[in-house]
Scaffold this motif. Sequence first.
Motif, mmCIF file in Angstrom:
data_model
loop_
_atom_site.group_PDB
_atom_site.id
_atom_site.type_symbol
_atom_site.label_atom_id
_atom_site.label_comp_id
_atom_site.label_asym_id
_atom_site.label_seq_id
_atom_site.Cartn_x
_atom_site.Cartn_y
_atom_site.Cartn_z
ATOM 1 N N GLY A 1 0.819 -1.203 0.000
ATOM 2 C CA GLY A 1 0.000 0.000 0.000
ATOM 3 C C GLY A 1 0.853 1.254 0.000
ATOM 4 N N MET A 2 1.958 1.211 -0.740
ATOM 5 C CA MET A 2 2.902 2.331 -0.802
ATOM 6 C C MET A 2 3.137 2.715 -2.264
ATOM 7 S SD MET A 2 5.706 0.934 1.993
ATOM 8 C CE MET A 2 6.870 2.259 1.642
ATOM 9 N N PRO A 3 3.485 3.972 -2.531
ATOM 10 C CA PRO A 3 3.803 4.394 -3.901
ATOM 11 C C PRO A 3 4.985 3.591 -4.446
ATOM 12 C CG PRO A 3 3.511 6.298 -2.479
ATOM 13 C CD PRO A 3 3.545 5.106 -1.579
ATOM 14 N N GLN A 4 5.004 3.370 -5.749
ATOM 15 C CA GLN A 4 6.029 2.527 -6.358
ATOM 16 C C GLN A 4 7.437 3.098 -6.207
ATOM 17 O OE1 GLN A 4 5.228 1.112 -10.311
ATOM 18 N NE2 GLN A 4 3.065 0.682 -9.899
ATOM 19 N N HIS A 5 7.565 4.420 -6.177
ATOM 20 C CA HIS A 5 8.904 4.979 -6.059
ATOM 21 C C HIS A 5 9.515 4.724 -4.677
ATOM 22 C CE1 HIS A 5 6.515 8.301 -4.308
ATOM 23 N NE2 HIS A 5 7.633 8.617 -3.645
ATOM 24 N N LEU A 6 8.668 4.466 -3.677
ATOM 25 C CA LEU A 6 9.163 4.181 -2.334
ATOM 26 C C LEU A 6 9.527 2.689 -2.160
ATOM 27 C CD1 LEU A 6 6.756 6.315 -0.107
ATOM 28 C CD2 LEU A 6 9.083 6.874 -0.863
ATOM 29 N N THR A 7 8.966 1.839 -2.990
ATOM 30 C CA THR A 7 9.240 0.395 -2.871
ATOM 31 C C THR A 7 10.284 -0.090 -3.876
ATOM 32 O OG1 THR A 7 7.409 -0.131 -4.391
ATOM 33 C CG2 THR A 7 6.911 -0.070 -2.031
ATOM 34 N N ARG A 8 10.764 0.806 -4.754
ATOM 35 C CA ARG A 8 11.628 0.364 -5.835
ATOM 36 C C ARG A 8 12.937 -0.258 -5.341
ATOM 37 N NH1 ARG A 8 11.102 0.717 -10.828
ATOM 38 N NH2 ARG A 8 9.444 2.285 -10.655
ATOM 39 N N SER A 9 13.577 0.358 -4.359
ATOM 40 C CA SER A 9 14.851 -0.191 -3.873
ATOM 41 C C SER A 9 14.655 -1.579 -3.286
ATOM 42 C CB SER A 9 15.465 0.746 -2.826
ATOM 43 O OG SER A 9 14.620 0.866 -1.691
ATOM 44 N N PHE A 10 13.539 -1.751 -2.579
ATOM 45 C CA PHE A 10 13.226 -3.050 -1.994
ATOM 46 C C PHE A 10 12.887 -4.072 -3.077
ATOM 47 C CE2 PHE A 10 10.039 -6.007 -0.235
ATOM 48 C CZ PHE A 10 10.793 -6.586 0.776
ATOM 49 N N SER A 11 12.042 -3.680 -4.034
ATOM 50 C CA SER A 11 11.620 -4.611 -5.082
ATOM 51 C C SER A 11 12.780 -5.012 -5.986
ATOM 52 C CB SER A 11 10.485 -4.006 -5.910
ATOM 53 O OG SER A 11 10.925 -2.895 -6.659
ATOM 54 N N ASP A 12 13.750 -4.131 -6.179
ATOM 55 C CA ASP A 12 14.924 -4.483 -6.977
ATOM 56 C C ASP A 12 15.692 -5.636 -6.335
ATOM 57 O OD1 ASP A 12 14.317 -2.576 -8.841
ATOM 58 O OD2 ASP A 12 15.823 -1.118 -8.185
ATOM 59 N N ILE A 13 15.800 -5.579 -5.011
ATOM 60 C CA ILE A 13 16.476 -6.656 -4.290
ATOM 61 C C ILE A 13 15.682 -7.953 -4.404
ATOM 62 C CG2 ILE A 13 17.225 -7.451 -2.011
ATOM 63 C CD1 ILE A 13 17.705 -4.524 -1.285
ATOM 64 N N VAL A 14 14.366 -7.851 -4.226
ATOM 65 C CA VAL A 14 13.509 -9.036 -4.323
ATOM 66 C C VAL A 14 13.621 -9.661 -5.706
ATOM 67 C CG1 VAL A 14 11.119 -9.861 -4.269
ATOM 68 C CG2 VAL A 14 11.911 -8.191 -2.573
#
Length: 357
Positions: free
Chosen positions: A64-77
Motif C-alpha cells: 500500500g505504498m507508492p512505487q517509487h518508495l518500494t523500488r529499492s526493496f523490489s529491486d532486491i527481491v
Amino acid sequence: ALEAEMETNNFLFIGSYRDNEVHSSHPLRAYLSELKRKEIDITEINIGCISKEDVNSLISDIFGMPQHLTRSFSDIVYKKTGGNAFFVILFLQSLWDEGSLLFSLDSNTWKWDTDALDSREMFDDVGLLMAEKIRQLPLGCQHAMKMIACVGSKCDELILRLFMREGDGSQEGPSTKRRKHNIDGNDQLLMLDFAVEEGLLKKDDRSYIFAHDQIQHAAYSLIPENEQGHLHRCIGYWILKHISNDTVDDVLFILVDQLNRGKRCIEEDNQRIDLAVLNLRAGKKAMSLATFLGAASYLKAGINLLCDGHWERYYDLSLQLYSSYAEAEFCNGHFQEVGRATGIVIKHATLFEDKLR
C-alpha cells in the motif's frame, strides 16, 4: 475426446503444463500434434517470470505504498527471485517470518534494511526455502505433511485417518525412532491446521491439498532417502489393515501405489505374491475405467513381483497377469510388448484355451 470433436462448437478446454517437464516424446506432445493435424484451434500462452517493473508493482500493491518508495526493496527481491511470482511471495513471507520486514506503527508504513537484505543468501531452489519453512512447524505437523506427501498432491481426510492412527512417528526408520509423537490420529489432523494457517496446505471440504507442487516435493525431501520406501510400505499396510474388504476398491489405487513404491522392502515371497494379486486387481479396475496406460503399469508391476517357478506354483495368477498385460498394451498400441507377453503365455500355458486367451 471432446477436444477433438469437430461438431462441438461451444466447448473451451484450458490446460497447463511446464515446458521442462514435457519432453519431445511425452504423450502430451503427440496429442497436441494430433489436435493440430485435425486443425483444432489451439491458443498457446507462454507464462514466464514477471518483469522487474511488475515485481515492484506487486510489492507496491501489497504494501500500500507508492512505487517509487518500494523500488529499492523490489529491486532486491527481483534479484533474489529472478521474477518467479511464486518465489516472490515465498521470499516476502520468509522476510516477515524472520523479522527482516516490519510494519512500523509509528510511521504507519513498512520498514526494511536494504543493506541486510542485499547481503542475504540467494536461494536458487524454491524447494530449499519451502523445506526450511516446513522445518519451523511443530514436529507433529511436519510428520503429517510428510505422510501426505507420500500419497500425492492431495489426500482425503478419511484415507489420511486410515494410516495416521498408526503413523504418528511409529515408522521404524533410524531417524524417525528419535522423533516419536505421543499423539493420536485425530491430534495429528489438528496439527495440520498449522500448515493450513501458513498457506502450505489448503483444506477443501474433507481433503488436504498442497498449495503448490513444490511444497509437496519439499515435504517429501525431508524424509531420508533410505526411509522413503519403508514409509510407503508402512502406509500401504496401514491402509490395508484398517480398510474393510468391501471398501478396498475405494482406495485400491492409493493402496497399491504405496506398496509398489515400497516393494524393495518386501523380501518374503508370500508378501510379493500378495502384492502381485493386488496389482492384478488394480490393473483390471484401471482397464474397466479405460485407463490402459495405468492398467499396463500395474500389471507389469505385478509380473515383476512374481517369484521363480511362478508358472508352476501360481499358474492362474501368472496367466491372468500376462494375458491382461497383453490386452492392456494392445489398447495402448504397444504391439511389441503384446507379442512378448503372448509369446510367454503360449510357451507356459498348459491348456489350449489358455493359449487362446
